[in-house]
Design a protein around this motif. Structure first.
Motif, mmCIF file in Angstrom:
data_model
loop_
_atom_site.group_PDB
_atom_site.id
_atom_site.type_symbol
_atom_site.label_atom_id
_atom_site.label_comp_id
_atom_site.label_asym_id
_atom_site.label_seq_id
_atom_site.Cartn_x
_atom_site.Cartn_y
_atom_site.Cartn_z
ATOM 1 N N UNK A 120 0.825 -1.203 0.000
ATOM 2 C CA UNK A 120 0.000 0.000 0.000
ATOM 3 C C UNK A 120 0.861 1.256 0.000
ATOM 4 N N UNK A 121 1.919 1.250 0.782
ATOM 5 C CA UNK A 121 2.823 2.401 0.812
ATOM 6 C C UNK A 121 3.468 2.622 -0.550
ATOM 7 N N UNK A 122 3.927 1.552 -1.163
ATOM 8 C CA UNK A 122 4.549 1.654 -2.486
ATOM 9 C C UNK A 122 3.541 2.149 -3.514
ATOM 10 N N UNK A 123 2.359 1.600 -3.483
ATOM 11 C CA UNK A 123 1.319 1.993 -4.433
ATOM 12 C C UNK A 123 0.938 3.461 -4.270
ATOM 13 N N UNK A 124 0.766 3.911 -3.046
ATOM 14 C CA UNK A 124 0.392 5.303 -2.820
ATOM 15 C C UNK A 124 1.501 6.256 -3.246
ATOM 16 N N UNK A 125 2.748 5.899 -2.958
ATOM 17 C CA UNK A 125 3.863 6.758 -3.369
ATOM 18 C C UNK A 125 3.998 6.812 -4.883
ATOM 19 N N UNK A 126 3.835 5.667 -5.560
ATOM 20 C CA UNK A 126 3.910 5.652 -7.029
ATOM 21 C C UNK A 126 2.756 6.437 -7.631
ATOM 22 N N UNK A 127 1.573 6.314 -7.053
ATOM 23 C CA UNK A 127 0.407 7.044 -7.545
ATOM 24 C C UNK A 127 0.597 8.542 -7.370
ATOM 25 N N UNK A 128 1.088 8.943 -6.215
ATOM 26 C CA UNK A 128 1.317 10.367 -5.956
ATOM 27 C C UNK A 128 2.373 10.927 -6.907
ATOM 28 N N UNK A 129 3.419 10.153 -7.152
ATOM 29 C CA UNK A 129 4.477 10.597 -8.060
ATOM 30 C C UNK A 129 3.954 10.727 -9.482
ATOM 31 N N UNK A 130 3.159 9.762 -9.925
ATOM 32 C CA UNK A 130 2.633 9.833 -11.292
ATOM 33 C C UNK A 130 1.634 10.975 -11.445
ATOM 34 N N UNK A 153 1.763 13.812 -9.841
ATOM 35 C CA UNK A 153 2.480 15.089 -9.816
ATOM 36 C C UNK A 153 3.058 15.438 -11.190
ATOM 37 N N UNK A 154 3.228 14.435 -12.057
ATOM 38 C CA UNK A 154 3.767 14.678 -13.398
ATOM 39 C C UNK A 154 2.677 14.846 -14.459
ATOM 40 N N UNK A 155 1.422 14.728 -14.073
ATOM 41 C CA UNK A 155 0.315 14.823 -15.019
ATOM 42 C C UNK A 155 -0.224 16.250 -15.052
ATOM 43 N N UNK A 156 -0.669 16.633 -16.227
ATOM 44 C CA UNK A 156 -1.329 17.923 -16.384
ATOM 45 C C UNK A 156 -2.784 17.637 -16.738
ATOM 46 N N UNK A 157 -3.691 18.146 -15.917
ATOM 47 C CA UNK A 157 -5.105 17.906 -16.126
ATOM 48 C C UNK A 157 -5.771 19.155 -16.691
ATOM 49 N N UNK A 158 -6.589 18.952 -17.710
ATOM 50 C CA UNK A 158 -7.433 20.032 -18.179
ATOM 51 C C UNK A 158 -8.815 19.862 -17.540
ATOM 52 N N UNK A 159 -9.713 20.768 -17.820
ATOM 53 C CA UNK A 159 -11.042 20.727 -17.184
ATOM 54 C C UNK A 159 -11.827 19.476 -17.567
ATOM 55 N N UNK A 160 -11.694 19.016 -18.808
ATOM 56 C CA UNK A 160 -12.418 17.823 -19.252
ATOM 57 C C UNK A 160 -11.931 16.591 -18.493
ATOM 58 N N UNK A 161 -10.619 16.456 -18.314
ATOM 59 C CA UNK A 161 -10.054 15.311 -17.586
ATOM 60 C C UNK A 161 -10.511 15.302 -16.139
#
Length: 166
Positions: free
Chosen positions: A137-147, A149-157
């Motif tokens: 769970x710790x690994x999954x949450x850290x990987x999810x948070x890292x991914x 932080x690198x994503x750019x979301x627009x309003x539709x997303x």
């Protein structure tokens, strides 16, 4: 198995009901394999072969899960039976390993120590599950948070994510 439904919900965008249905076949395969293993050990008079077989099933299961997950992308999705088959191999391996290790442990201890040995075995197995879930769970949450932080979301997303409760 703890994170299996999370994969189906977050990666394959299934509902929680659809994701949990994937756990039926592995659960049944664990039980059936345990019963078959017990009868095999009785006929073979040793758990050595089933211990080796369980390692083979676990190895095949890990390889199958890695291949199934690697084939998952935005544009392709494998049929459900492939995911169910990939999930059934490691659970069958664990189902084969469970009675084999208990009998090996009881064969290697004296009759007076059977209760203590079995109690310690159950405690260590439970502790292992607890630690594995915590680390996973710790690994999954850290990987999810890292991914994220690198994503750019627009309003539709953002609207799509909100509708799907991601």
């Amino acid at each position: 198995m703890y994170h299996t439904t999370l994969f189906f919900q977050s990666v394959l965008l299934e509902s929680s009901q659809e994701a949990s249905v994937h756990l039926i076949i592995p659960s049944v395969s664990f039980t059936v394999t345990s019963v078959i293993t017990a009868s095999l050990i009785t006929r073979l008079k040793t758990p050595a072969y089933t211990l080796r077989g369980s390692q083979v099933l676990l190895g095949m299961g890990v390889l199958g899960l890695c291949l199934a997950i690697a084939q998952t992308s935005d544009h392709t999705r494998l049929p459900d039976y492939i995911y169910n088959l990939a999930l059934s191999f490691p659970t069958s391996g664990v189902g084969m390993m469970a009675p084999s290790t208990v009998l090996t442990l009881l064969n290697s201890s004296t009759k007076e120590d059977h209760a203590v040995a079995n109690g310690c075995f159950i405690m260590m197995r439970s502790l292992g599950v607890f630690v594995a879930v915590a680390l996973g769970t710790t690994t999954l949450q850290n990987a999810f948070e890292l991914s994220l932080s690198h994503q750019k979301f627009d309003d539709t997303s953002r609207e799509v994510c909100t509708q799907r409760r991601i």
